[in-house]
Structure formats: structure tokens, C-alpha cells
Write an enzyme that holds these catalytic residues in place. Structure first.
Site, mmCIF file in Angstrom:
data_model
loop_
_atom_site.group_PDB
_atom_site.id
_atom_site.type_symbol
_atom_site.label_atom_id
_atom_site.label_comp_id
_atom_site.label_asym_id
_atom_site.label_seq_id
_atom_site.Cartn_x
_atom_site.Cartn_y
_atom_site.Cartn_z
ATOM 1 N N SER A 252 1.023 0.688 -6.629
ATOM 2 C CA SER A 252 0.955 2.002 -7.292
ATOM 3 C C SER A 252 -0.544 2.559 -7.084
ATOM 4 O O SER A 252 -1.210 2.265 -5.932
ATOM 5 C CB SER A 252 1.678 2.170 -8.499
ATOM 6 N N ASP A 520 12.487 3.095 -4.238
ATOM 7 C CA ASP A 520 11.421 3.674 -5.039
ATOM 8 C C ASP A 520 11.147 4.970 -4.648
ATOM 9 O O ASP A 520 11.112 5.345 -3.449
ATOM 10 C CB ASP A 520 10.093 2.589 -4.593
ATOM 11 N N HIS A 545 9.870 -0.255 -7.109
ATOM 12 C CA HIS A 545 8.408 0.003 -7.114
ATOM 13 C C HIS A 545 7.849 -1.270 -7.195
ATOM 14 O O HIS A 545 7.935 -2.401 -8.091
ATOM 15 C CB HIS A 545 8.325 0.729 -8.609
#
Length: 592
Positions: A252, A520, A545
Site C-alpha cells: 500500500s 483490491d 489488498h
């Protein structure tokens, strides 16, 4: 990383502007699980070389260093702050001792541990020998996690990808904490002391301090990356291995940092592994960023393509429409939405707050749409079912006739059941308090990320209720800038991220591998196609994710398993390239 309506890991701040075009804006960004998350016993048993009962934290040294508060100033004296990181040398020491023993004994047998598992795939004898020689001459590889917007212990515990493959390479693991997050908090001058504070988690930033404007000029990705680059240099000096190859890992926002470390510090970082990194989500890109990409991704999970009943997305859209249609009679939503009696329902703004609260559950569940039961998104406080988004859509929302009977209360009750998969994971709450998230960790982290959003991480986000299953929330850059000025006394540099990090023009770079999961919602803002043989992108059907960064699981989709193999093969090749380049110079660097 919980707060009123945060999302996860990284980085969304939705500015929602009423159709009246008034100035009311509401900030919502991703929530990151806090340090209470722990790997399971099954996860830990995957490292058979470790003793029973071992833990990632117990296998590492928790360290502190004095890092410059401002890396880009020549003022004297230099202010510093206490940065925390975890140094994990076990696998390096094990391979170092094995190779030293082999040398002493003059053995012709292969030293152990050799490359095993994923890292050994297609490895020739000459490559294995070259890796051993490079390890001896240049030093062990360093697997460096570029900590993002949460306590670094989260990544220490959750990043099974690094733990499960470090032994194959004899790698040193390093997990560095991002400045201002976790316990790495710059302390105000009046409280500063030359030694480590007695309780490093206290002091520095307190709730009142968070509300002050203009207090965080050093909370930037550039300063954080300079922390990491100088830490790597210090560790190489300590290890007496200045030419040791370094590979950054991050998911991320951490994946964005991992990518950018390779771009900005290619002399320090030899390769980067970035999971679910939305590096193409900024103003000024060509072609322009799609502000609705995130919402589209969440909606995909509610369709047959995402594994959910086909009627789910349309029923959710209808439920939000019904909810907002009651803005003039706000109290009428309390019973069907099962809201607690102290939840304010006085006007249309309160109804909007409930809608945003419900929306947040879908965002979190999409990011945590893992194929097995997991506590990651819930901070370790509870467990979500396998493919939780499908569980959300499997109740009344699966009924294709739900919206055909004109029963608005039934729509709202179905919506309440759906968001309860996230907000009532314990199944013990008699009612919903929309002022709370799923638990109470990391409100401070959310405020700090809000500041980052309002300076350099300015990421356009919108929803429209047509392409997606939510409701109209147009992107209004002017309103967003004004709101940042009001909250923090700063004005976003809207083009800064694209200017500094290159936007989509990355063909000149090398040695980065990106992964994005089809499930995601961040995938639409990341690199989805390879840019060159050494800039590799993989899309992972069935992946949520940064699923590939988690500990391996028997239920992992095959594309995730294959992605991990590709990541390790690339690291092996980049490592060989570095070792061979050092050998060509005829240098013997590392000391065993």
C-alpha cells in the site's frame, strides 16, 4: 488505525461536496490495522528452522537511532528524533556460520542453508555458487520493509513474504518505522532529551498537539525515505558490508515508498517489491488519474465478477438511495439501520454521516477480501470470514427482488446486516454506534495521514452512484484545498507527487516488481502492466489488498502463489547482478 470511517492501508481521503455546493466536506481515508495483529501458530510453523513458540518480534532486536529531523537543511546544530526499527540478523548469522564452517573444514559438500523452496526454482549450480560467493565477499542481502502509516510492529508480524524467504538467501530483515507513526514520534523541543524517553510511545504528539496547524513540516515521504536511506547506510557500516544488496518491500503506502526508494535512491536500493501500491493516483498524470477508480474496485467485489451474488451491487445502490432519501426524516432510519439511541439524527448531515459510515464498511471488506479467515483488517481483535465481501452480499442483498416491493425499511435492514459483517464482527453489539469504527486503535494515525494528504499525498477520489454502487460524491479540488487550509493551515502542492516521483513516466527505471489483486479496490490506481523486462507488473485474480505479502496459506489462489515465485526469482537475479558487479571490481568487502 481505526477511526470514525477510515479505510486501510494506505491512503484515501474523500472530500464529499453537497449538491448545494456548500463548503461541508468530510474526510475519509484508509485505516491500517494496529500492532495488535499477530500471525497465527500455523503461520509461524512454516519456518521449521525456528524453535517452537518463536515470534517475529522475539526474533529481532528492537533498536532506536537518532535520525535527523530535517535531512534537507544545513542548519547547525542538527535536530534529531528517536526512530525505531527492528533488526533481524538470524538468517544471515545462520548462513554466515555455515559458510565459515565449510571453509574451515575444507568441505566439498554444499553449505547449508542453500537456496530452498521458491528461491531455488530454476537455480543452476553456478548461480547458487555465485550467490554464496557474493554473500561472502559483499555481504548478505538486506530485506528492508519501508514502514508506512502505522506502528511498524504490524508489518513485522504480517509480512510473511519476507519471513518465509529470508532463510533461502541468508537475508537480514529490517523493519523501519515511519516518522511520526507508531513510537517514532519527534518530540517537541521543550520535552526533548538526549537519551531515549522512558516511554517512547508517550510524548511528542498528543491529541491536543494534533489539532495545531502547521506543526508537521517534517512529516513527508521524502523525509521518511531519507530516514530509510541513511539507516541502510548505517547498517551496512555496522555489518562491514557496504556493497550488500538491498531490496525494499512494502504494501500500500509502504509499496509506494518501496517503489520510490528504488527510483530516488538507486545507489542504495537494488530492487523493490511493491504490493498494492497506488503510485498512479495523483493529479498531473498523463493520462489523468480516474478519481472513481477506487469506488469502481469496491463495486466489482459486489458483482458476479467479484464472486458475489449478481444482485448485490444494485441492491446496495438502492439502499443508499433510500437512506439519503430520508434526509428530511432522519429519525426514520434509526430502527431499520439498528442505530443506537445516542446516534444523532437531527438533520440531513447526520444522515450523510450514517451513509459514509456504512460506505466505509464496504471499503474495508473489499481490501480485506482474503480467501481465508483473517484478523488483519480487524487489528487482531476479531476474525472476518473467508471472502468477507461475499458474506456481506450473501444475505438479503442477494435477493434480486429486494428492491421490487417498495419496502424501504427492508432495504435499510439489508444494508445494516451487510455492514454488520465488519462493524459487528463479534456478533455482540445490539446496535450500531456510527461514531466508532470496528475498534479504537490509531485515531492519531488517521489524523497524521490526513496531514500528509493535505500536503503531498493529494489523491483525487470520487463516487457517483452510477458506475459504482454508492452515491454522488464528486471530486472538487478547490473545496479539497480549502478544507486542508481550514484543518491544517497548509495548502496541498497538487502536482508535487507527480513532479517528484515521475508519474507514469517510469520506463527509464529498473528492478521493481508490482502486484495488484483483482479484488483490491486500489488496483485501478497501480501499475497493472509490465513496463520493461525489469519493471514487472502482475495482476492477481482472487487477490485482495497485498495478499501476496501475507503469510502463505493453503487457500491462496494459484496466481498469488505464482506471483511469490516470480518475486523471488527477480530478487535472485537482481542479487546476482549486484554480486557479479562487485566481483568484477575485484573487491572483497564483507567480513565474516
Amino acid at each position: 488505525a481505526t477511526m470514525r470511517a477510515k479505510l486501510s492501508l494506505a491512503v484515501v481521503l474523500l472530500l464529499l461536496v453537497h449538491s448545494t455546493d456548500a463548503a461541508r466536506t468530510t474526510a475519509r481515508r484508509p485505516r491500517h490495522p494496529a500492532r495488535s495483529y499477530r500471525p497465527t501458530e500455523t503461520d509461524l510453523e512454516k519456518l521449521s528452522s525456528q524453535p517452537p513458540g518463536w515470534t517475529p518480534k522475539g526474533s529481532c532486536q528492537e533498536r532506536w537511532r537518532d535520525a535527523p529531523l530535517d535531512h534537507f537543511s544545513w542548519a547547525a546544530p542538527t535536530e534529531t528524533y528517536r526512530q525505531r526499527y527492528f533488526f533481524c540478523p538470524h538468517f544471515w548469522e545462520k548462513k554466515r556460520d555455515a559458510l565459515a564452517s565449510k571453509k574451515r573444514e575444507g568441505s566439498t559438500h554444499e553449505a547449508t542453508p542453500r537456496l530452498r523452496g521458491v528461491a531455488s526454482l530454476d537455480a543452476s549450480s553456478s548461480e547458487t555458487t555465485a550467490l554464496d560467493a557474493g554473500f561472502t565477499k559483499s555481504g548478505p542481502p538486506i530485506f528492508f520493509y519501508t514502514g508506512n502509516e502505522a506502528n511498524v510492529e504490524l508489518y513485522l508480524n504480517a509480512t510473511g513474504l519476507m519471513w518465509e524467504h529470508a532463510e533461502s538467501f541468508g537475508a537480514v530483515l529490517v523493519f523501519a518505522e515511519h516518522r511520526y507513526y507508531g513510537r517514532s514520534k519527534p518530540t517537541p523541543k521543550k520535552d526533548a532529551t538526549p537519551s531515549e524517553p522512558k516511554n517512547p510511545s508517550v510524548g511528542g504528539i498528543i491529541p491536543g498537539h494534533l489539532k495545531k496547524k502547521g506543526e508537521y513540516p517534517y512529516l513527508t515521504s521524502e523525509q521518511a525515505m531519507a530516514d530509510y536511506a541513511t539507516l541502510i547506510r548505517e547498517l551496512k557500516t555496522e555489518m562491514r558490508a557496504p556493497d550488500a544488496p538491498v531490496f525494499t518491500f512494502g504494501g500500500s503506502y509502504g509499496g509506494m515508498l518501496s517503489t520510490w526508494m528504488r527510483l530516488k535512491y538507486a545507489n542504495v536500493v537494488d530492487g523493490a517489491v511493491a504490493g498494492s501500491a497506488p503510485i498512479w493516483s495523483f493529479v498531473g498524470e498523463d493520462p489523468p488519474v480516474d478519481p472513481g477508480a477506487f469506488a469502481d474496485g469496491v463495486t466489482l467485489d459486489a458483482t458476479a465478477a467479484g464472486g458475489s451474488p449478481p444482485a448485490c451491487a444494485s441492491n446496495v445502490r438502492a439502499a443508499f438511495k433510500e437512506l439519503l432519501a430520508r434526509s428530511d426524516t432522519p429519525r426514520s432510519i434509526r430502527e431499520p439501520m439498528r442505530l443506537c439511541h445516542d446516534v444523532a439524527l437531527k438533520d440531513k448531515d447526520d444522515v450523510l454521516d450514517v451513509a459514509l459510515w456504512a460506505q466505509g464498511a464496504f471499503d474495508y471488506l473489499a481490501m480485506g477480501n482474503f480467501p481465508y479467515e483473517s484478523s488483519y483488517i480487524l487489528n487482531g481483535d476479531g476474525t472476518l470470514p473467508a471472502y468477507p465481501f461475499r458474506a456481506t452480499c450473501s444475505g438479503a442483498l442477494a435477493d434480486p427482488h429486494l428492491n421490487s416491493g417498495g419496502d424501504g425499511d427492508a432495504l435499510l435492514a439489508a444494508l445494516a446486516d451487510a455492514v454488520g459483517v465488519y462493524y459487528n464482527y463479534s456478533k455482540t453489539q445490539p446496535c450500531f454506534d456510527t461514531g466508532r469504527g470496528s475498534n479504537d486503535d490509531s485515531d492519531e494515525d488517521g489524523a497524521l495521514w490526513d496531514y500528509q494528504y493535505c500536503t503531498e499525498m493529494f489523491m483525487p477520489m470520487s463516487r457517483d452512484g452510477v458506475r459504482d454502487m454508492f452515491f454522488e460524491q464528486p471530486w472538487n479540488e478547490t473545496a479539497a484545498v480549502l478544507e486542508c487550509e481550514r484543518r491544517w493551515g497548509v495548502r496541498p502542492k497538487t502536482l508535487w507527487a507527480t513532479t517528484v516521483f515521475g508519474g507514469r513516466r517510469l520506463s527509464w527505471a529498473s528492478n521493481v516488481v508490482w502486484t495488484n489483486g483483482y479484488l483490491d479496490p486500489w488496483a485501478g490506481l497501480g501499475v497493472q502492466e509490465s513496463l520493461s523486462p525489469s519493471l514487472v507488473a502482475m495482476m492477481l485474480p482472487g487477490g485482495a489488498h497485498h495478499l501476496d505479502f501475507m503469510w502463505s496459506n493453503d487457500l491462496d489462489p494459484e496466481p498469488v502463489i505464482e506471483a511469490r515465485k516470480t518475486q523471488m526469482k527477480l530478487i535472485r537475479q537482481w542479487m546476482l547482478n549486484k554480486y557479479r558487479a562487485v566481483a568484477t571490481r575485484g573487491e572483497r568487502i564483507a567480513e565474516l
